[in-house]
Enzyme design. Sequence first.
Site, PDB file in Angstrom:
ATOM      1  N   LYS A   1       0.844  -1.200   0.000  1.00  0.00           N
ATOM      2  CA  LYS A   1       0.000   0.000   0.000  1.00  0.00           C
ATOM      3  C   LYS A   1       0.877   1.247   0.000  1.00  0.00           C
ATOM      4  O   LYS A   1       0.647   2.191  -0.758  1.00  0.00           O
ATOM      5  CB  LYS A   1      -0.955  -0.013   1.210  1.00  0.00           C
ATOM      6  CG  LYS A   1      -2.079  -1.013   1.036  1.00  0.00           C
ATOM      7  CD  LYS A   1      -2.894  -1.249   2.302  1.00  0.00           C
ATOM      8  CE  LYS A   1      -3.869  -2.402   2.051  1.00  0.00           C
ATOM      9  NZ  LYS A   1      -4.644  -2.805   3.222  1.00  0.00           N
TER      10      LYS A   1
ATOM     11  N   GLN B   1      -4.830  -1.884   9.401  1.00  0.00           N
ATOM     12  CA  GLN B   1      -4.727  -3.185   8.739  1.00  0.00           C
ATOM     13  C   GLN B   1      -5.374  -4.265   9.612  1.00  0.00           C
ATOM     14  O   GLN B   1      -5.055  -4.387  10.800  1.00  0.00           O
ATOM     15  CB  GLN B   1      -3.240  -3.509   8.478  1.00  0.00           C
ATOM     16  CG  GLN B   1      -3.029  -4.761   7.672  1.00  0.00           C
ATOM     17  CD  GLN B   1      -3.560  -4.665   6.240  1.00  0.00           C
ATOM     18  OE1 GLN B   1      -3.456  -3.629   5.592  1.00  0.00           O
ATOM     19  NE2 GLN B   1      -4.158  -5.737   5.758  1.00  0.00           N
TER      20      GLN B   1
ATOM     21  N   ASP C   1     -11.110   2.876   3.939  1.00  0.00           N
ATOM     22  CA  ASP C   1     -11.519   1.483   3.731  1.00  0.00           C
ATOM     23  C   ASP C   1     -13.047   1.376   3.710  1.00  0.00           C
ATOM     24  O   ASP C   1     -13.594   0.364   3.292  1.00  0.00           O
ATOM     25  CB  ASP C   1     -10.985   0.601   4.886  1.00  0.00           C
ATOM     26  CG  ASP C   1      -9.789  -0.243   4.465  1.00  0.00           C
ATOM     27  OD1 ASP C   1      -9.562  -0.381   3.251  1.00  0.00           O
ATOM     28  OD2 ASP C   1      -9.097  -0.757   5.366  1.00  0.00           O
TER      29      ASP C   1
END
Length: 284
Positions: free
Chosen positions: A52, A96, A119
Amino acid sequence: MSTIIDGKETSAQIRKEYAEEVKELAKKGIVPGLAVIIVGNDPASAVYVRNKGKACQEIGIHSEIIEMPEDTPEQKLIEEIQKLNERKDIDGILVQLPLPKHINPSAVVDSISPQKDVDAFSEVNVGKIMLGRQSFVPCTPAGIMELLKRYNIDITGKNCVVVGRSDIVGKPMAMLLMQQDGTVTVCHSKTQNLSEYTKRADILVVAIKKPRYVKANMVKEGAVVIDVGINRFENGKLTGDVDFDEVSKVASYITPVPGGVGPMTITMLLKNTITAARQNRENN
Ligand code: NDP
């Protein structure tokens, strides 16, 4: 034989477009910023986080990786997020997953400011997707929608069957297909006679974490098949949830694994970070 939907190539093309967009923003003095928090030492998570960061760097997005030890208390993690919520140079915040067992992921994700939740897993952003008012779409379903669009696959009126109902893939996928006027059926592990549903699908999305589970006799001739699954064999080889060799003989379009949906996921994270930067900073 089906047309292979090339997620790698499509993703590379889209990233070039985003790099241009980032350059345009830089002219206005805006450099989009993404913070990624990783708690603990899960090797797979470490690879995802590194990728990422690298993808951000390649197109000019500022990224920061914040590493916290496995035994970090939940409150300490939330405090770190709150600091990032306040920072003007950080537009997107991502934690994460999975988190260590002692941390409640919902509490953590919901502490991210909805304007920075790139997200789109927080309850506010999930609610917005239900209402069709989303600013951000979870990256994997967003990537699938982008692939369908770029391959000119029309969704209107199509029988869309989503196999898998997770919060991060199946559920938002179903909502997005419905928003585009697909007729959507969602199947899961308790669905009886799964193939009766899958065989009716014009567009079949499979996200179940079961290597090569969907066979040719479960798929309608000419269907579009999207394989979200990532299963790793002991020899390190990856395979999807669909038996590609068999199903590619009956499908009209199919995504391979690797090289299908996977590369699009990080690309959509870049998109959400750029969107966040525009929303947070362009008119401020
Ligand atoms: P989850 O384990 O959270 O969910 C799996 C879903 O599949 C559940 O809803 C489960 O049903 C359903 N399911 C399991 N077995 C069957 C079966 N035999 N028949 C029908 N439904 C079944 O997985 P995720 O959604 O997080 O991920 C799915 C797959 O996609 C994984 O392989 C993952 O690695 C991959 N993935 C890939 C990404 C990418 O970027 N390409 C990103 C995210 C995930 P129930 O709810 O009843 O338990």
